[in-house]
Design a protein around this motif. Structure first.
Motif, PDB file in Angstrom:
ATOM      1  N   TYR A 171       0.819  -1.007  -0.136  1.00 39.14           N
ATOM      2  CA  TYR A 171       0.004  -0.046  -0.018  1.00 39.14           C
ATOM      3  C   TYR A 171       0.924   1.328   0.135  1.00 39.14           C
ATOM      4  N   HIS A 200     -10.844  -7.764  -6.155  1.00 33.27           N
ATOM      5  CA  HIS A 200     -10.235  -6.928  -4.924  1.00 33.27           C
ATOM      6  C   HIS A 200     -10.197  -7.613  -3.621  1.00 33.27           C
ATOM      7  N   GLY A 201      -8.875  -7.577  -3.112  1.00 30.29           N
ATOM      8  CA  GLY A 201      -8.858  -8.014  -1.732  1.00 30.29           C
ATOM      9  C   GLY A 201      -8.694  -9.696  -1.738  1.00 30.29           C
ATOM     10  N   PRO A 206      -8.907  -5.864   2.829  1.00 36.57           N
ATOM     11  CA  PRO A 206      -9.078  -4.396   3.249  1.00 36.57           C
ATOM     12  C   PRO A 206     -10.085  -4.355   4.226  1.00 36.57           C
ATOM     13  N   PHE A 211      -4.129  -4.202   7.122  1.00 35.91           N
ATOM     14  CA  PHE A 211      -4.471  -3.133   6.095  1.00 35.91           C
ATOM     15  C   PHE A 211      -4.217  -1.710   6.698  1.00 35.91           C
ATOM     16  N   HIS A 212      -4.997  -1.464   7.780  1.00 40.30           N
ATOM     17  CA  HIS A 212      -4.850  -0.204   8.353  1.00 40.30           C
ATOM     18  C   HIS A 212      -3.600   0.227   8.703  1.00 40.30           C
ATOM     19  N   ASN A 215      -1.612   0.992   5.721  1.00 42.88           N
ATOM     20  CA  ASN A 215      -2.273   2.226   4.897  1.00 42.88           C
ATOM     21  C   ASN A 215      -1.858   3.541   5.838  1.00 42.88           C
TER      22      ASN A 215
END
Length: 300
Positions: A171, A200-201, A206, A211-212, A215
């Motif tokens: 990311y 996607h994913g 996500p 992910f976070h 990100n």
């Protein structure tokens, strides 16, 4: 005829989807070289990709690390980034090549990425007013950045602006690269006819904690490397202030990026990487100027 492009497909535990991607590449109208980077998959992926040119890494270096690991092997004028869960149309690569050949000022071309239900995921990346990269589904010819899931870049320019930020793991490697391309005076264009269908994913989830973590961390690192310093420091301070105040708030959203433990870890990782990020910042070519790029694109 010698190929113009090398397509790099990074996979990790891609057993359920990588063959569809590689079959679609085999059907491309434009001749090309394909390099599959296997991030130490342990699910049988290695057997499925054995008939291709494969670089198998000893550990999982993520998408950014996989791309960076083989950039030196690319000898063609263009290099394509393609997710292992993406299935390009037969004319996908030819459309991207045609677009870059016809626009010498553009250093990257982004695709029209559609989800499996037919809806549009991305035709480019916008820069938000607080420095996030955001997929856009409607755009003109020029966009701030490209979606790294399916894009074509000029190989020499990519190397000249510092290559792929391998330490990002996953990311924001695309938005960081777009920043550096723009700082060096290059443009990014959106190519609607270059269509890709994306699961996607399929490789990452996500909304998950990982992910976070990636990100939020990589956005801050990208800003510290590329954005005007007051912008980068204000966003870092804002992130820290929100983190400190979360325990005092009521009705905190039930999302991973509002968990204090995750945010503290993000801050710790950014602080540890701060000296390296500032050193990298000093080495980035800034022909266009950081403030000028921010004024032109942030919040559009």
């Amino acid at each position: 005829m010698s190929p113009l492009s090398t397509v790099v497909v990074v996979t990790w535990r891609g057993r359920d989807h990588v063959t569809a991607c590689l079959d679609a590449l085999s059907a491309q109208k434009s001749p090309h070289r394909t390099i599959v980077v296997d991030n130490a998959s342990d699910d049988g992926t290695a057997a499925l990709i054995s008939g291709h040119e494969v670089v198998r890494l000893s550990s999982n270096r993520g998408y950014a690390g996989g791309l960076a690991a083989v950039l030196a092997m690319v000898e063609t004028p263009y290099v394509a980034w393609l997710n292992d869960d993406a299935v390009p149309d037969p004319s996908w690569l030819a459309e991207l090549e045609r677009a870059l050949k016809g626009d010498p000022g553009a250093a990257a071309a982004t695709s029209s990425i559609q989800l499996t239900d037919g809806s549009t995921q991305s035709v480019g990346v916008a820069l938000t007013a607080d420095g996030y990269g955001r997929d856009v589904v409607l755009a003109g010819r020029e966009v701030f950045g490209f979606c790294g899931g399916a894009a074509l870049l000029r190989t020499g320019v990519l190397r000249a602006v510092g290559g792929v930020p391998a330490s990002f793991f996953c990311y924001y490697e695309d938005t960081d690269t777009a920043w550096r391309l723009r700082l060096a005076g290059h443009r990014v264009i959106s190519v609607g006819p270059a269509r890709v269908r994306h699961r996607h994913g399929a490789s990452t989830r996500p909304g998950s904690v990982l992910f976070h973590r990636w990100n939020e961390r990589n956005r801050l690192l990208m800003l510290l490397r590329c954005a005007p310093l007051p912008v980068a420091l204000s966003q870092l301070g804002r992130f820290a202030a929100i983190t400190a105040l979360l325990p005092l708030r009521e009705n905190v959203p039930d999302a991973a990026n509002f968990r204090v433990g995750l945010r503290v870890r993000v801050l710790a990782e950014v602080v540890v990487r701060l000296p390296a990020s500032l050193w990298q910042r000093a080495r980035i070519t800034t022909t266009a100027g950081r403030r000028r790029v921010w004024r032109e694109w942030a919040g559009r």
